[in-house]
Design an enzyme around this catalytic site. Structure first.
Site, PDB file in Angstrom:
ATOM      1  N   GLY A  37      19.654  90.434  43.504  1.00 41.21           N
ATOM      2  CA  GLY A  37      19.327  91.198  42.310  1.00 41.21           C
ATOM      3  C   GLY A  37      20.262  92.373  42.088  1.00 41.21           C
ATOM      4  O   GLY A  37      19.800  93.493  41.860  1.00 41.21           O
ATOM      5  N   ASN A 116      16.342  92.622  47.311  1.00 41.33           N
ATOM      6  CA  ASN A 116      16.014  93.535  46.219  1.00 41.33           C
ATOM      7  C   ASN A 116      15.500  92.837  44.960  1.00 41.33           C
ATOM      8  O   ASN A 116      14.711  93.411  44.216  1.00 41.33           O
ATOM      9  CB  ASN A 116      17.273  94.354  45.886  1.00 41.33           C
ATOM     10  N   TYR A 193      -5.438  83.847  38.408  1.00 48.42           N
ATOM     11  CA  TYR A 193      -4.265  84.719  38.320  1.00 48.42           C
ATOM     12  C   TYR A 193      -4.559  86.041  37.613  1.00 48.42           C
ATOM     13  O   TYR A 193      -5.128  86.074  36.527  1.00 48.42           O
ATOM     14  CB  TYR A 193      -3.147  83.988  37.574  1.00 48.42           C
TER      15      TYR A 193
END
Length: 315
Positions: A37, A116, A193
């Protein structure tokens, strides 16, 4: 606007310090780091500062075009920077495996692995492997990547006589999760969820990963440390999926949030600063050891998660 008020901790640093502050005077020449990232926010700043300190930075990016532009920008500010770009989509186990195999085939050393890359509270979706997207991206892909590159890190640590370091970007949001911490039985169930709980679950998994891998590495005497961290409240595009957090940042959190150089500081501190030599299995915030939630200290939950992660990555 940077954070203006903060108290120094035992490290001598605080939330106010930037990534450049905590690595000032440190010579990273001879070290190689992978950063996932790396094309925006704290990932990009981490790549820039490590390169500035002489580290050979491998930008593991999903978007190669964006990574190339970022590399050009970093080199403009630091012409001596050594940066390579490799393709990696951490939400795909196939991509992770391909990346690791390619990296190993290059024969490169690996001193520092910075996990990251991440997503934050998106609508429900499944990865290519059928895993809930936040768990797949924030935790499972990095778990798999770490395991595949561990031997390379062990060999590097032995050959150069310097400890390897694995850094996991977690979040204070790890304390806001489902009952029980990790919803093993209904992980991929859309009806169960909750985007905020799922985000917290994935970040809790990062800390548990650090705990369990530390135990395993100590048992075999490997010279590698692994720590998790909360970067702080930062205005980045990570919150693009949630209007609520964006509004909260603009109205309230702006008085407490860090800028990106401050947000990347704890990652760079854990990656390079000699003050954390030998420290492993901890949770950091604002460049100091911090207290995680009770679930993040649960050794049995950490072992169960490890076994679950192994099952998912081997299937």
């Amino acid at each position: 606007m940077p954070l203006l008020i903060a108290c120094k901790g035992k490290s001598g640093f605080s939330a106010k310090n930037t990534a450049e502050d905590v690595t000032e005077g440190i010579d990273g020449h001879g070290l190689t780091a992978i950063i996932t990232g790396p094309t925006s926010g704290i990932g990009l700043e981490t790549a820039r500062v490590l390169a500035l300190r002489g580290v050979h930075v491998v930008m593991a990016a999903r978007n190669l075009e964006a990574a190339s532009k970022c590399k050009e920008t970093i080199i403009k500010g630091c012409p001596s920077a050594t940066i390579d770009i490799m393709e990696l989509d951490v939400s795909s186990l196939e991509s992770v495996t391909k990346f690791a195999n390619e990296y190993i085939s290059k024969g490169l050393p690996l001193n520092i692995l910075i996990c990251n890359a991440g997503v934050m509270v998106p609508p429900f979706s499944l990865s290519k492997d059928g895993i809930e997207s936040q768990f797949a991206t924030n935790y499972l892909g990095h778990f798999h990547l770490t395991n595949l590159l561990l031997d390379t890190m062990k060999n590097t640590a032995r050959s150069c006589g310097q400890e390897g370091r694995i850094v996991l970007v977690s979040s204070v949001a790890h304390s806001l999760t489902y009952k029980g911490g990790i919803m093993f039985d209904k992980l991929n169930d859309e009806k169960s969820y909750n985007s905020y709980y799922a985000y917290g679950q994935s970040k809790l998994a990062n800390i548990l990963h650090a705990k369990e891998l530390t135990r395993r590495l100590k048992e075999e005497g490997a010279d590698i440390t692994i720590n998790a961290l909360h970067p702080g409240v930062i205005a980045t595009n990570l919150a693009r999926h949630t209007t609520f957090i964006s509004v909260l940042q603009n109205m309230v959190l702006k008085h407490f949030q860090k800028n990106i150089p401050q947000g990347a500081s704890t990652t760079c501190y854990l990656a390079l600063n000699p003050k954390v030599k030998g420290v492993s299995g901890e949770y950091f915030a604002d460049n100091n050891v911090a207290k995680p939630s009770d679930k993040a200290k649960d050794a049995e939950l950490a072992k169960k998660l490890w076994e679950y992660g192994m099952k998912l990555t081997k299937s």
